[in-house]
Design a protein around this motif. Structure first.
Motif, PDB file in Angstrom:
ATOM      1  N   ASN A 116      -5.648   6.116  -0.168  1.00 14.26           N
ATOM      2  CA  ASN A 116      -5.124   5.730  -1.479  1.00 14.26           C
ATOM      3  C   ASN A 116      -5.524   4.279  -1.733  1.00 14.26           C
ATOM      4  O   ASN A 116      -4.898   3.367  -1.214  1.00 14.26           O
ATOM      5  CB  ASN A 116      -3.601   5.880  -1.512  1.00 14.26           C
ATOM      6  CG  ASN A 116      -2.987   5.470  -2.836  1.00 14.26           C
ATOM      7  OD1 ASN A 116      -3.683   5.096  -3.777  1.00 14.26           O
ATOM      8  ND2 ASN A 116      -1.666   5.529  -2.913  1.00 14.26           N
ATOM      9  N   ASP A 155       4.461   0.938   1.702  1.00 12.94           N
ATOM     10  CA  ASP A 155       4.558   0.084   2.882  1.00 12.94           C
ATOM     11  C   ASP A 155       4.276  -1.352   2.464  1.00 12.94           C
ATOM     12  O   ASP A 155       3.398  -1.598   1.629  1.00 12.94           O
ATOM     13  CB  ASP A 155       3.537   0.530   3.935  1.00 12.94           C
ATOM     14  CG  ASP A 155       3.539  -0.360   5.174  1.00 12.94           C
ATOM     15  OD1 ASP A 155       4.499  -0.257   5.958  1.00 12.94           O
ATOM     16  OD2 ASP A 155       2.597  -1.144   5.343  1.00 12.94           O
ATOM     17  N   CYS A 189      -3.471  -0.870  -4.454  1.00  7.44           N
ATOM     18  CA  CYS A 189      -3.007  -1.934  -3.565  1.00  7.44           C
ATOM     19  C   CYS A 189      -2.409  -3.055  -4.397  1.00  7.44           C
ATOM     20  O   CYS A 189      -2.816  -3.274  -5.545  1.00  7.44           O
ATOM     21  CB  CYS A 189      -4.207  -2.449  -2.759  1.00  7.44           C
ATOM     22  SG  CYS A 189      -3.858  -3.711  -1.520  1.00  7.44           S
ATOM     23  N   ASN A 212      -3.471   3.683   4.926  1.00 12.15           N
ATOM     24  CA  ASN A 212      -3.064   3.955   3.544  1.00 12.15           C
ATOM     25  C   ASN A 212      -4.229   3.740   2.583  1.00 12.15           C
ATOM     26  O   ASN A 212      -4.476   4.555   1.688  1.00 12.15           O
ATOM     27  CB  ASN A 212      -1.889   3.063   3.156  1.00 12.15           C
ATOM     28  CG  ASN A 212      -0.575   3.522   3.741  1.00 12.15           C
ATOM     29  OD1 ASN A 212      -0.470   4.614   4.280  1.00 12.15           O
ATOM     30  ND2 ASN A 212       0.445   2.679   3.651  1.00 12.15           N
ATOM     31  N   THR A 249      -1.657  -0.267   7.014  1.00 14.88           N
ATOM     32  CA  THR A 249      -2.329  -0.720   5.792  1.00 14.88           C
ATOM     33  C   THR A 249      -3.708  -0.088   5.667  1.00 14.88           C
ATOM     34  O   THR A 249      -4.075   0.439   4.611  1.00 14.88           O
ATOM     35  CB  THR A 249      -2.428  -2.253   5.784  1.00 14.88           C
ATOM     36  OG1 THR A 249      -1.110  -2.812   5.851  1.00 14.88           O
ATOM     37  CG2 THR A 249      -3.120  -2.751   4.533  1.00 14.88           C
ATOM     38  N   THR A 270       0.855  -1.186   0.000  1.00 13.15           N
ATOM     39  CA  THR A 270       0.000   0.000   0.000  1.00 13.15           C
ATOM     40  C   THR A 270       0.894   1.240   0.000  1.00 13.15           C
ATOM     41  O   THR A 270       2.113   1.153   0.151  1.00 13.15           O
ATOM     42  CB  THR A 270      -0.929   0.038   1.222  1.00 13.15           C
ATOM     43  OG1 THR A 270      -0.137   0.044   2.427  1.00 13.15           O
ATOM     44  CG2 THR A 270      -1.875  -1.157   1.246  1.00 13.15           C
ATOM     45  N   ALA A 271       0.272   2.399  -0.141  1.00 16.07           N
ATOM     46  CA  ALA A 271       1.007   3.658  -0.078  1.00 16.07           C
ATOM     47  C   ALA A 271       0.082   4.735   0.446  1.00 16.07           C
ATOM     48  O   ALA A 271      -1.153   4.663   0.283  1.00 16.07           O
ATOM     49  CB  ALA A 271       1.553   4.051  -1.449  1.00 16.07           C
ATOM     50  N   ASP A 272       0.655   5.750   1.064  1.00 17.64           N
ATOM     51  CA  ASP A 272      -0.158   6.852   1.571  1.00 17.64           C
ATOM     52  C   ASP A 272      -0.468   7.839   0.446  1.00 17.64           C
ATOM     53  O   ASP A 272      -0.143   7.603  -0.727  1.00 17.64           O
ATOM     54  CB  ASP A 272       0.528   7.529   2.763  1.00 17.64           C
ATOM     55  CG  ASP A 272       1.846   8.229   2.417  1.00 17.64           C
ATOM     56  OD1 ASP A 272       2.121   8.457   1.222  1.00 17.64           O
ATOM     57  OD2 ASP A 272       2.593   8.561   3.359  1.00 17.64           O
TER      58      ASP A 272
END
Length: 280
Positions: A214, A175, A217, A210, A207, A167-169
């Motif tokens: 966003n 992450d 995934c 994020n 997770t 995942t990402a922010d």
């Protein structure tokens, strides 16, 4: 424990530097999973493997990874350039794991990661396994691409006790995390839709947080006995409706598949699982 106390405890667990115990742990590992976005911005989780020592702390803010995803991997091209990357080192034999988030640059055949966040997680939901073999010169497999899961892939997912999530922010900071449970906890709802329960863990909500900001995934589902991998990219949504998850979960996540990459057997093979005793 109140929410403020939990937040303070979690904050103390995350640090920018690499403590000596974490450096020693990294040096023991044969595999790590990387999370990053490809050149189109889609998130993927990719495994890299090697002999113990192929991952090492160079100093208290830098990690050297002596391998990169291969040419057929969705992250191969992206990780030849500067990238925001997450990394999880999982040691199934001892039910231990640690996570690193930072920025990577290509270095020879591998990567150099400058750390922003370094932290360990509890042993919950990790299936114990032992390494059975490592064949570093195995011929590069031919990968298969599709936009939905076929019957064999759906069966493999339904039998899985472990997978990894990328995942990402909102700013693109990536992450990589681990999810584990009894076979069947990762549900196949259709050829393009999966669901899994989010069990209570370390109260970090990396997770979940994020995905709330966003939805992009990635999922990596390993076949531990053959080294094969299923890599999926798509979008995820957090579902709070109690009728979507069983006891032990705080919510569920629905994942919509956009692309499937299937890689046959790889270099690292593991033995059978001893499921975690805390699995719901």
């Amino acid at each position: 424990m109140g929410q403020a106390d939990i937040a303070e405890r979690v904050g103390r667990m995350i640090r920018p530097d690499i403590p000596a115990v974490a450096a020693g742990f990294l040096a023991e590992q044969r595999m790590v999973v990387l999370a990053a976005a490809d050149t189109a911005g889609r998130l993927w989780a990719s495994e890299v493997v090697g002999q113990p020592g192929f991952v090492r702390a160079v100093d208290d803010r830098t990690i050297s990874v002596g391998a990169r995803p291969g040419t057929a991997d969705p992250l191969h091209e992206a990780l030849t350039r500067r990238s925001r990357v997450g990394m999880i080192a999982l040691q199934p034999q001892r039910r231990r794991r640690m996570r690193v988030n930072g920025r990577s640059t290509a270095e020879g055949a591998g990567l150099r990661i400058v750390t922003d966040q370094v932290y360990s997680n509890c042993p919950k939901y990790i299936s114990r396994r032992e390494v059975e073999s490592f064949t570093p010169d195995i011929e590069a497999p031919t990968v298969r691409h599709s936009v939905e899961l076929d019957a064999d892939q759906r069966a493999a997912i339904a039998a899985a006790d472990t997978f990894f999530v990328a995942t990402a922010d909102g700013e693109g900071n990536a992450d990589a995390s681990h999810r584990g449970g009894n076979p069947g906890f990762l549900q196949v709802l259709s050829p393009t839709r999966l669901r899994w329960p989010d069990y209570r863990g370390n109260s970090m909500f990396m997770t979940l947080g994020n995905i709330e900001v966003n939805p992009r995934c990635g999922i990596l589902i390993p076949d531990w006995s053959t080294g094969a991998m299923l890599q999926l990219t798509g979008t995820a949504a957090v579902i709070w409706a109690p009728d979507t998850f069983a006891a032990g979960a705080q919510c569920s996540l629905d994942f919509t598949v956009e692309e499937v990459v299937e890689r046959p057997g790889g270099a690292l093979r593991w033995g059978p699982a001893e499921l975690s005793p805390v699995n719901p």
